[in-house]
Design an enzyme around this catalytic site. Structure first.
Site, PDB file in Angstrom:
ATOM      1  N   HIS A 256       0.836  -1.201   0.000  1.00 38.06           N
ATOM      2  CA  HIS A 256       0.000   0.000   0.000  1.00 38.06           C
ATOM      3  C   HIS A 256       0.876   1.259   0.000  1.00 38.06           C
ATOM      4  O   HIS A 256       0.699   2.161  -0.827  1.00 38.06           O
ATOM      5  CB  HIS A 256      -0.902  -0.016   1.231  1.00 38.06           C
ATOM      6  CG  HIS A 256      -1.889   1.104   1.292  1.00 38.06           C
ATOM      7  ND1 HIS A 256      -3.181   0.974   0.874  1.00 38.06           N
ATOM      8  CD2 HIS A 256      -1.768   2.388   1.726  1.00 38.06           C
ATOM      9  CE1 HIS A 256      -3.827   2.115   1.044  1.00 38.06           C
ATOM     10  NE2 HIS A 256      -2.984   3.000   1.569  1.00 38.06           N
ATOM     11  N   GLU A 257       1.821   1.310   0.932  1.00 39.65           N
ATOM     12  CA  GLU A 257       2.689   2.492   1.003  1.00 39.65           C
ATOM     13  C   GLU A 257       3.628   2.568  -0.202  1.00 39.65           C
ATOM     14  O   GLU A 257       3.968   3.654  -0.665  1.00 39.65           O
ATOM     15  CB  GLU A 257       3.487   2.479   2.310  1.00 39.65           C
ATOM     16  CG  GLU A 257       2.652   2.421   3.574  1.00 39.65           C
ATOM     17  CD  GLU A 257       1.545   3.469   3.618  1.00 39.65           C
ATOM     18  OE1 GLU A 257       1.746   4.587   3.085  1.00 39.65           O
ATOM     19  OE2 GLU A 257       0.473   3.174   4.180  1.00 39.65           O
TER      20      GLU A 257
ATOM     21  N   HIS B  52       1.791   4.470  -2.836  1.00 39.13           N
ATOM     22  CA  HIS B  52       1.900   5.910  -2.605  1.00 39.13           C
ATOM     23  C   HIS B  52       3.276   6.427  -3.034  1.00 39.13           C
ATOM     24  O   HIS B  52       3.400   7.467  -3.681  1.00 39.13           O
ATOM     25  CB  HIS B  52       1.704   6.211  -1.117  1.00 39.13           C
ATOM     26  CG  HIS B  52       0.284   6.210  -0.657  1.00 39.13           C
ATOM     27  ND1 HIS B  52      -0.700   6.987  -1.236  1.00 39.13           N
ATOM     28  CD2 HIS B  52      -0.321   5.527   0.347  1.00 39.13           C
ATOM     29  CE1 HIS B  52      -1.844   6.787  -0.605  1.00 39.13           C
ATOM     30  NE2 HIS B  52      -1.648   5.895   0.356  1.00 39.13           N
TER      31      HIS B  52
ATOM     32  N   GLU C 165      -4.774   7.962  -3.093  1.00 43.94           N
ATOM     33  CA  GLU C 165      -5.262   6.696  -2.547  1.00 43.94           C
ATOM     34  C   GLU C 165      -5.490   5.673  -3.655  1.00 43.94           C
ATOM     35  O   GLU C 165      -5.306   4.466  -3.450  1.00 43.94           O
ATOM     36  CB  GLU C 165      -6.554   6.935  -1.762  1.00 43.94           C
ATOM     37  CG  GLU C 165      -7.039   5.749  -0.954  1.00 43.94           C
ATOM     38  CD  GLU C 165      -6.187   5.435   0.266  1.00 43.94           C
ATOM     39  OE1 GLU C 165      -6.505   4.450   0.958  1.00 43.94           O
ATOM     40  OE2 GLU C 165      -5.213   6.163   0.541  1.00 43.94           O
TER      41      GLU C 165
END
Length: 570
Positions: free
Chosen positions: A337-338, A341, A365
């Site tokens: 997830h990170e 980003h 997101e």
């Protein structure tokens, strides 16, 4: 499974602190940080430098023609560099720094000094003078300018940001900072004591002040107060547009989730449980995110209480995750997830200006969820990753076993940040509905708990018996972040739409199964990353790059198809 996004930008100290805590996985303590910044990949800068050396450009840039614009850019870059310095201190604070009160107090003072300097520079009247003079220079310029469109967009963005900063009186800004501190403390205590009534007065003040500030920022614009609040986090998105999008998701998911709940075919979670070495988890997570495309030579993966991403500069974008010895997937999900980003930040273009920062929270997101869900939770991913996971984590599982386990639904969950991808949208819609009704006057602050509990029962058939597990679980409202919640679901919808169009251009399943992610990453860079804030809204970006504005049907189809197969329902 969700972390905190902490990139840098040229915003006020209050907003920098706010963004650092809004996406924490389980909020237990307030941590100061910084908001979004311009970021760029070192590789892009190097390629530009190489091109300049081999093919000297004769094109004219606006900064070469306008000394006012050149001075403006220099002033804005200086503010960005100050915020980057704050980011270094913030990252150290959350990852490496001792956690005593004395060290926290000292670091807070250091950050406050830098934030004050950056804020003073950002509201300097000279910025306003340079914006006006640069605009006149642009209108009078009759030469062919290479970066004319970018110059126009830079002035448009910076004028809007400047006006938002200076329209708030110092007294009101001080009141806001004071209220955020006191409301946060009241929220922490109320959450610990399961006592909403004790928090209600402060919460009412937060909503009232948010409306007062939104009214000042709105000016003569013919939009609702709530739409103005939304614009702080999702520019160009109106409340009426979100109503339409969320209504379609809600009408599809509420009955579908009830059918999934009734299924007797439930995936086993056993492959996720056991005893797992944290160092081994960290290593395999780093190996995987590097394979996906995260440039670890211009970043690093560290361990933190809550996963987050922070851009310390365009060539230093760092990520963290958290790890449990009893369950390995939360660490991997956080890292992917990170990593999503971070890849957005690493592939923005090369200036230190707002134009080369992320378009919005929803778009950001979408990038993390594209990788976490549509790549990292798909069957093809586990065809590729299972041998690595079995080897490094000492598992003994098949790809099918792992795929089923990481996608299982927890129907007893009360907490948004711990929710799975199927039930999570309804957590967001609940919060969006409540905050919008409070802002419009349809709902009083004192009615929030009962409304919350009724909606949880209606949406998810969950009985909320404690406000600490209900309306007191999130930090957002105590920080004045009204209008932030919708960005989570907008990002989820956008990620599904991007995946749909990516599969039209690329054989995504085959590429993922082979561990070949470069073409997918480059597709995202061309469609999303490189544009920064050159488009005016998420819808404008999607229309230009995919041919249609945000369409929730792709999100609904993704969820219903996937979970119908997993839970064996027709």
């Amino acid at each position: 499974r969700r972390g905190s996004l902490l990139p840098q930008s040229v915003l006020s100290c209050t907003m920098k602190i706010l963004f650092s805590v809004l996406r924490v996985a389980t909020v237990t303590a307030f941590t100061s940080s910084s908001s979004r910044s311009s970021a760029h990949a070192r590789q892009q800068v190097s390629s530009k430098m190489t091109a300049t050396l081999s093919e000297p450009s004769t094109a004219i840039k606006f900064a070469d023609e306008s000394s006012n614009f050149k001075e403006l850019i220099s002033a804005l870059e200086e503010i960005t560099h100050l915020n980057h310095a704050s980011a270094v201190l913030s990252y150290d604070r959350q990852v490496f720094m001792p956690t005593t009160e004395r060290t926290s107090s000292a670091r807070g003072k250091q950050l406050a000094v830098l934030a004050t300097i950056a804020h003073e520079k950002s509201v300097d009247p000279r910025i306003g003078e340079l914006l006006a003079a640069s605009t006149k220079d642009l209108e009078a310029c009759d030469k062919e300018i290479e970066d004319l469109d970018d110059a126009k967009r830079i002035l448009e963005l910076e004028k809007a940001d400047y006006q938002k900063r200076i329209c708030i009186p110092k007294e009101l800004a001080a009141k806001k900072a004071e209220l955020e501190a006191s409301a946060y403390s009241a929220w922490v205590k109320a959450r610990q004591d399961n006592d909403f009534a004790a928090f209600a007065p402060a919460l009412g003040d937060c909503f009232d002040l948010a409306k007062e500030i939104a009214a000042l920022k709105r000016g003569d614009n013919d939009i609702s107060l709530y739409s103005q609040m939304l614009d702080e986090f999702e520019m160009g998105m109106q409340g009426t547009r979100i109503d339409e999008l969320f209504a379609e998701v809600q009408s599809a998911l509420v009955p579908f989730i009830a059918r999934i709940r009734a299924s007797e075919d439930k995936p086993s979670l056993d492959p996720l449980r056991g005893k797992f070495d944290v160092d081994a988890q960290k290593k395999v997570c780093l190996d995987i995110v590097k394979s996906l495309g995260y440039d670890a030579s211009h970043g690093r993966l560290d361990v933190s209480v809550h996963p987050f991403t922070m851009s310390l500069s365009g060539s230093d974008v760092r990520i963290t995750s958290r790890f449990s010895e009893e369950e390995w997937y939360q660490g991997l999900a956080g890292a992917i997830h990170e990593g999503g980003h971070a890849m957005y930040e690493q592939n923005l273009q090369g200036s230190d200006l707002s134009i080369d920062s992320a378009l919005s929270m929803g778009v950001h997101e979408s990038q993390s969820l594209f990788w976490e869900r549509h790549i990292g939770k798909c069957p093809a991913f586990f065809q590729w990753a299972t041998p690595m996971l079995n080897d490094q984590l000492k598992l003994d599982a098949s790809a099918d076993d792992l795929y089923s386990a990481v996608n299982a639904i927890d129907f007893s969950n009360f907490i948004r940040v711990e929710a799975d991808e199927l039930t999570y949208p309804l957590h967001v819609i609940l919060r969006y509905t409540i905050e919008r009704q409070v802002v419009s006057g349809e709902l009083s602050v004192n009615e929030i708990p009962s409304t919350w509990n009724k909606m949880m029962k209606d949406f998810l058939d969950v009985e909320v018996t404690e406000d600490s597990k209900g309306c007191l679980q999130d930090i957002h409202w105590s920080m004045g972040a009204i209008g932030y919640f919708p960005t989570y679901l907008l990002g989820a919808m956008m990620s599904a739409q991007l995946h749909h169009y990516c599969t039209k251009d690329l054989d995504v399943g085959v590429l993922v199964a082979k561990g070949e992610f470069k073409e997918i990453r480059e597709w995202l860079t061309n469609k999303i990353h490189k544009h920064g804030k050159r488009y005016k809204s998420l819808d404008d970006l999607l229309l230009a790059e995919t041919g249609e504005i945000l369409n929730p049907k792709y999100f609904v189809e993704y969820l219903t198809k996937k979970y119908s197969e997993l839970y064996k329902i027709e």
